[in-house]
Design a protein around this motif. Structure first.
Motif: not given
Length: 419
Positions: A1-6, A164-174, A176-178
């Motif tokens: 997974m690529n790093y997402i800049s913070r 927008i519901w996809e990003i709401i459901h997924l959540g914000g933990y890094p 899970l972006q994989d």
């Protein structure tokens, strides 16, 4: 997974040149260790998750810092509170900046140790889960305000999420972006690890089954005024226990308690805080909304949408280095307000989902999951006109509308992806 800049990276670089120590705190799995490793790849890194290093740090702090001399990054530093006195000594002995980078996932205990040992010597940064801006690789980093000035600036880099519901459901933990990471498995492991490690360390909770029932009951009430008695009744525990367990969730960064706006003028205002989970993906997992589609049309869609909007607004402040606690509140009055729409008399609760205060101006915000905003839902905004020494600014309805628009002279409709 690529790093997402913070968004906090620039602030970290500034703090490195300003403070002798820097503390990065936040909930488990929000990316604290990864941020420090990526932002400062040449620094020595040690983690007190290693039992040997933890024991050494607790029992021989001076020797530990001799073997791990600064500049050094120490992860999970809350595991060895004894180490803080030796860090203080090292800071006092040197005029160099950026000696110690510290991180940990128990903000309450960390802040106690920091205030006792490193006051004036340390810069503190709170890292949240990934914001919608960070997920979209959007570099915009100003805190949200419901004004035309903000909207104009925001639009320059805006990237709309199709669903927008996809990003709401997924959540914000890094993690899970994989795309290969399984959503259910991640949250199952997260809850198990959180309860078996953090809960036992923060408080002597022996009945983990009851605590699991409690956290599910709390998740089902996200976006609601906190009612300790209702939760206690549901899980068969006393109110004192529920209050203690809520404080555990708050201390470990799982929930945020939004305080009511206080003013002597608002005598009939409800004084209890509102409960918000920090991560909507965790709420969905705990309340068993297993897909974005079922969430979007389910009974929890409204509260989860509101939770998402509030969480994103809080992140917009903290990612700019601002303490959101000084800016946000809500209002609910005990009186109902009568208003007319299309010639029909309606009775609405006197409620404002969120109030942002800045420079003596109060910005009222309603949050609705609908695609069409109605000005009638902002009837309670007038209550802010009663408050002496404050001015009511532009109000807004945050919703799923397709574009920004004016509902009234002083009320905008703003799509939630503008946060």
């Amino acid at each position: 997974m690529n790093y997402i800049s913070r968004a906090l990276e620039d602030r970290l670089y500034k703090y490195e040149k300003t403070y002798k120590s820097i503390l990065v705190t936040g909930a488990r799995q929000v990316g604290k260790s990864t941020l420090l490793k990526k932002a400062f790849p040449d620094r020595r890194y040690v983690s007190l998750d290693d039992p040997f290093l933890e024991q050494q740090a607790r029992e021989a702090g001076d020797m530990f810092l001799t073997l791990n001399a600064p500049p050094v990054t120490i992860d999970e530093v809350q595991r060895a509170k004894e180490l803080f006195r030796y860090i203080k000594i090292k800071c006092d002995e040197s005029e160099e900046k950026g000696l110690f980078f510290l991180s940990g996932s128990q903000p309450f205990h960390l802040m106690q140790n920091v205030s006792e040992s490193l006051s004036g010597r340390i810069g503190i940064i709170e890292l949240s889960g990934l914001s919608m801006r960070e997920c979209m690789r959007d570099a915009f980093n100003s805190h949200f305000l419901p004004t035309m000035e903000y909207v104009i600036e925001r639009k320059k880099t805006l990237k709309k999420r199709e669903n927008i519901w996809e990003i709401i459901h997924l959540g914000g933990y890094p993690e899970l972006q994989d795309a290969d990471k399984e959503w259910n498995a991640f949250y199952a492991d997260y809850v198990k690890t959180y309860m078996e490690r953090d809960v036992r360390e923060l408080a002597a909770v022996q009945d983990l089954t009851a605590f699991r029932q409690f956290i599910i009951a709390a998740a089902a009430r996200t976006g609601e005024i906190l009612n300790f008695s209702a939760i206690a009744s549901e899980i068969g525990k006393d109110v004192k226990t529920v209050k203690n367990w809520i404080s555990i969730l708050e201390a470990s960064g799982i929930v945020y308690l939004l305080e009511p706006y206080t003013s002597n003028v608002l005598k009939r205002a409800i004084k209890s805080p509102k409960l918000y989970f920090r991560d909507t993906g965790l709420v969905c997992y705990l309340t068993r909304w297993l897909t974005p589609e079922t969430l979007a049309y389910g009974a929890m869609s409204g509260p989860v949408f509101e939770t998402f909007a509030v969480s994103e607004i809080l992140k917009s402040f903290s990612n700019e280095g601002l303490d959101y606690r000084h800016f946000v509140s809500y209002y609910r009055g005990r009186d109902k307000k009568k208003t007319t729409e299309d010639g029909k008399l309606q009775e609405l609760e006197s409620e404002i989902d969120l109030i942002i205060e800045e420079n003596g101006v109060l910005y009222p915000i309603e949050i609705k999951k609908n695609t069409q905003a109605k000005a009638i839902t902002t009837a309670a905004f007038d209550v802010l006109d009663q408050i002496p020494g404050k001015r009511r600014g532009m109000g807004a309805i945050l919703c799923n509308c397709p574009q920004v628009g004016a509902l009234r002279e002083n009320i905008l409709q703003i799509p939630v992806w503008y946060i």
